[in-house]
Enzyme design. Structure first.
Site, PDB file in Angstrom:
ATOM      1  N   GLY A  10       0.839  -1.196   0.000  1.00 44.67           N
ATOM      2  CA  GLY A  10       0.000   0.000   0.000  1.00 44.67           C
ATOM      3  C   GLY A  10       0.871   1.242   0.000  1.00 44.67           C
ATOM      4  O   GLY A  10       2.033   1.200   0.451  1.00 44.67           O
ATOM      5  N   GLY A  12      -1.029   4.337   0.589  1.00 40.73           N
ATOM      6  CA  GLY A  12      -1.987   5.318   1.098  1.00 40.73           C
ATOM      7  C   GLY A  12      -1.563   5.856   2.466  1.00 40.73           C
ATOM      8  O   GLY A  12      -0.410   5.685   2.889  1.00 40.73           O
ATOM      9  N   ASN A 106      -9.504  -2.073   7.361  1.00 42.17           N
ATOM     10  CA  ASN A 106     -10.856  -1.851   7.879  1.00 42.17           C
ATOM     11  C   ASN A 106     -11.776  -3.016   7.539  1.00 42.17           C
ATOM     12  O   ASN A 106     -11.555  -3.718   6.556  1.00 42.17           O
ATOM     13  CB  ASN A 106     -11.469  -0.608   7.200  1.00 42.17           C
ATOM     14  CG  ASN A 106     -11.263   0.637   8.014  1.00 42.17           C
ATOM     15  OD1 ASN A 106     -11.022   0.575   9.217  1.00 42.17           O
ATOM     16  ND2 ASN A 106     -11.354   1.781   7.357  1.00 42.17           N
ATOM     17  N   ALA A 132      -4.339   9.035   9.980  1.00 41.44           N
ATOM     18  CA  ALA A 132      -3.392   9.628   9.029  1.00 41.44           C
ATOM     19  C   ALA A 132      -4.153  10.143   7.821  1.00 41.44           C
ATOM     20  O   ALA A 132      -5.172   9.574   7.446  1.00 41.44           O
ATOM     21  CB  ALA A 132      -2.382   8.573   8.572  1.00 41.44           C
ATOM     22  N   LYS A 187     -15.043  -1.751  16.493  1.00 37.97           N
ATOM     23  CA  LYS A 187     -14.661  -0.777  15.459  1.00 37.97           C
ATOM     24  C   LYS A 187     -15.664  -0.826  14.295  1.00 37.97           C
ATOM     25  O   LYS A 187     -16.076   0.211  13.766  1.00 37.97           O
ATOM     26  CB  LYS A 187     -13.243  -1.084  14.970  1.00 37.97           C
ATOM     27  CG  LYS A 187     -12.739  -0.063  13.976  1.00 37.97           C
ATOM     28  CD  LYS A 187     -11.246  -0.092  13.761  1.00 37.97           C
ATOM     29  CE  LYS A 187     -10.837   1.088  12.867  1.00 37.97           C
ATOM     30  NZ  LYS A 187      -9.954   0.696  11.792  1.00 37.97           N
ATOM     31  N   ASN A 205     -17.747  13.945   9.981  1.00 39.63           N
ATOM     32  CA  ASN A 205     -18.365  13.028  10.946  1.00 39.63           C
ATOM     33  C   ASN A 205     -19.314  13.759  11.908  1.00 39.63           C
ATOM     34  O   ASN A 205     -20.402  13.279  12.208  1.00 39.63           O
ATOM     35  CB  ASN A 205     -17.285  12.301  11.756  1.00 39.63           C
ATOM     36  CG  ASN A 205     -16.407  11.422  10.880  1.00 39.63           C
ATOM     37  OD1 ASN A 205     -16.679  11.245   9.704  1.00 39.63           O
ATOM     38  ND2 ASN A 205     -15.354  10.871  11.448  1.00 39.63           N
ATOM     39  N   GLU A 269     -15.047   0.734   0.783  1.00 43.60           N
ATOM     40  CA  GLU A 269     -14.949  -0.505   1.567  1.00 43.60           C
ATOM     41  C   GLU A 269     -16.333  -0.978   2.030  1.00 43.60           C
ATOM     42  O   GLU A 269     -16.445  -1.703   3.006  1.00 43.60           O
ATOM     43  CB  GLU A 269     -14.033  -0.268   2.764  1.00 43.60           C
ATOM     44  CG  GLU A 269     -12.625   0.059   2.325  1.00 43.60           C
ATOM     45  CD  GLU A 269     -11.629   0.123   3.462  1.00 43.60           C
ATOM     46  OE1 GLU A 269     -10.643  -0.617   3.426  1.00 43.60           O
ATOM     47  OE2 GLU A 269     -11.850   0.916   4.390  1.00 43.60           O
TER      48      GLU A 269
END
Ligand code: KPL
Length: 301
Positions: A10, A12, A106, A132, A187, A205, A269
């Site tokens: 990754g 990202g 995730n 991040a 989570k 959010n 996702e």
């Protein structure tokens, strides 16, 4: 002592954060497919913005070619859930025979996807609440130091204890646990409540708390996910509604990872979050209608 070899799949935000933090203590390679990030890291190093400090790591190797990667003691999978299958194909080319693969992605179902290509005893599931944000290719900003939890078994314990030490030394607070399912679902409950809705409403959010209609959908999605966890015998220590509201308040200014995905036009996702809860809920005969609508709307989007 020989420095461990760590390959991070990754390029990202979380992949870059882990690479930058670990680079002083391990031989780190980033294996990715984002050409601009790979080029920047090769030419100018990987940049971590941490508060007012700018740290440039020039010893991180960045490549798209698994053949160029040394046999790795640890492979960290930090791609989006939709890219897990692609990551799984690369792992046999880079993993040392006694190495471990750690998924810190995730949602749920990633370890099962990896297990198609990797021996299950070499796969470790983890979760992280490190924050991040990508500022540009090869440039990441640290956004809140969270906790990383890794599921341990008698077979993986020794190697994972070394990794835990390394992560902690690199200021990535890490805990080993024998019961990760509770943490994963706690989570997931939050992500079910916040991610799809913020992506659909294109809001931060905290905005979910400001309108009764949005807050009710968030509460209901979290509650349904909680019921699915309980029905599987997973013990959940949080009150789902109180917790999802508290996280939305604590991360009020955040643009959720799913909102970032839809803004960029990337695959989301949704299948590993609300979609996974709907599939499990349907099998268990639990009402998951709010998650089903959210998942369908995100798919339609
Ligand atoms: O984990 C998150 C995400 O965006 O994926 C939350 C907790 C919702 C924070 O933004």
């Amino acid at each position: 002592m020989k420095r461990p070899t760590i390959t991070i799949i990754g390029t990202g935000a979380l992949a870059s954060l882990f690479a930058a933090r670990l680079a002083p203590y391990a031989q780190v390679t980033m294996l990715g497919s984002w050409p601009a990030a790979l080029a920047t890291i090769k030419q100018a190093g990987l940049t971590l913005l941490d508060g007012t400090t700018e740290i440039v790591r020039r010893n991180v190797v960045a490549t798209s070619n698994p053949v160029a990667v040394p046999p790795s003691d640890y492979v960290l999978v930090l791609v989006k859930a939709s890219q897990t299958e692609r990551a799984a194909k690369l792992i046999p080319e880079v993993l040392a025979p006694d190495g471990l693969v750690i998924t810190l992605q995730n949602g749920i179902g990633n370890a099962e996807t990896l297990a198609v290509k990797v021996r299950p005893v070499q796969i470790v599931t983890g979760i992280t609440t490190q924050g991040a944000n990508m500022q540009g290719p090869g440039v990441v900003r640290a956004a809140g130091a969270g906790l990383t939890q890794l599921a341990t078994t008698p077979q993986t314990q020794a190697k994972l204890t070394q990794l835990q030490l390394l992560f902690n030394t690199a200021t990535l607070a890490t805990k080993l646990t024998e019961d990760l399912a509770s943490a994963v679902w706690e989570k997931l409950i939050i992500n079910c409540g916040i991610n799809a809705l913020t992506a659909l409403l294109r809001c931060q959010n905290g905005a979910l708390l400001e309108k009764n209609s949005a807050r009710a959908l968030m509460d209901q999605a979290a509650l349904e996910a909680y019921h699915v966890a309980i029905a599987q015998g997973i013990s959940i220590a949080i009150d789902p509604v109180a917790k999802v509201r508290a996280v939305a308040a604590a991360t009020a200014a955040n643009r959720s990872s799913m909102l970032q995905d839809v803004t960029r036009g990337s695959v989301t996702e949704i299948e590993a979050i609300n979609g996974a809860v709907v599939r499990l809920g349907n099998n268990l005969g639990i009402d998951v209608s709010t998650n089903a609508v959210l998942a369908n709307l995100v798919r339609a989007l």
